[in-house]
Motif scaffolding. Structure first.
Motif: not given
Length: 193
Positions: A28-45
């Motif tokens: 039940g969390l909102n946010g995003y995930v993406l690949n970036d050149p160093s790995g994975i970035l996630i932000e959730v609220e």
């Protein structure tokens, strides 16, 4: 409260973004995930208890082929996310992500290619998030279909549906099989001398 996670290691080309998407939806969390050149970035609220549980579960339940070498996290002010999404990869930054070697075909894909009524029956390039080419098809980081040799092959409508369906094991694998417009295989014999 917002949780920001930055991971490096074997986290691209292993189904990590689809895994994070499903875990965030389940939590039940909102946010995003993406690949970036160093790995994975996630932000959730969400509330702190759910965020802490999410962070623990990422490490414990991560995709089988993945390895997390570093996990940095920070708690930030809410950004007002309305849903959870897999965002377009970021191209900027130092390229430190690790790419896996090619992975042998998994049991599910073997079942697909040996079942006569399956549309992948005897298709030699069948693969999914858990198996298939990685190292031999990548041209640059981050590991996305557009950065692989598969970018020139248009998916048939059924493959595209699977590629975009979060509940399918073929959700977002960059080497996604392309049954009707993809690479082919021909066996030939040399003429006798």
């Amino acid at each position: 409260m917002r949780l920001r996670l930055q991971m490096s290691g074997l986290v691209q080309g292993v189904g990590f973004r689809p895994f994070v998407y499903r875990l965030a939806e389940e939590s039940g969390l909102n946010g995003y995930v993406l690949n970036d050149p160093s790995g994975i970035l996630i932000e959730v609220e969400g509330d702190k208890d759910r965020l802490d549980s999410f962070r623990r579960r990422i490490v414990i339940e991560r995709p089988a082929l993945s390895k997390i070498y570093s996990l940095q996290h920070a708690y930030l002010e809410d950004a007002g996310f309305n849903n959870f999404e897999i965002r377009e990869s970021e191209e900027k930054g130092e390229k430190r992500a690790v790419i896996l070697p090619d992975i042998a075909v998994c049991d599910d894909c073997v079942n697909d290619i040996t079942t006569p009524k399956n549309r992948r029956f005897i298709y030699p390039f069948t693969n999914c998030t858990n198996c298939g080419p990685r190292f031999t098809i990548i041209n640059s980081l981050p590991y996305d279909r557009r950065n692989t040799s598969m970018r020139d092959f248009q998916m048939c409508p059924e493959c595209e549906r699977e590629f975009n369906s979060v509940s399918d094991r073929s959700f977002m694998p960059s080497p996604m099989h392309v049954l009707y417009a993809g690479p082919g295989l021909v066996c030939m014999t040399a003429p006798a001398i």
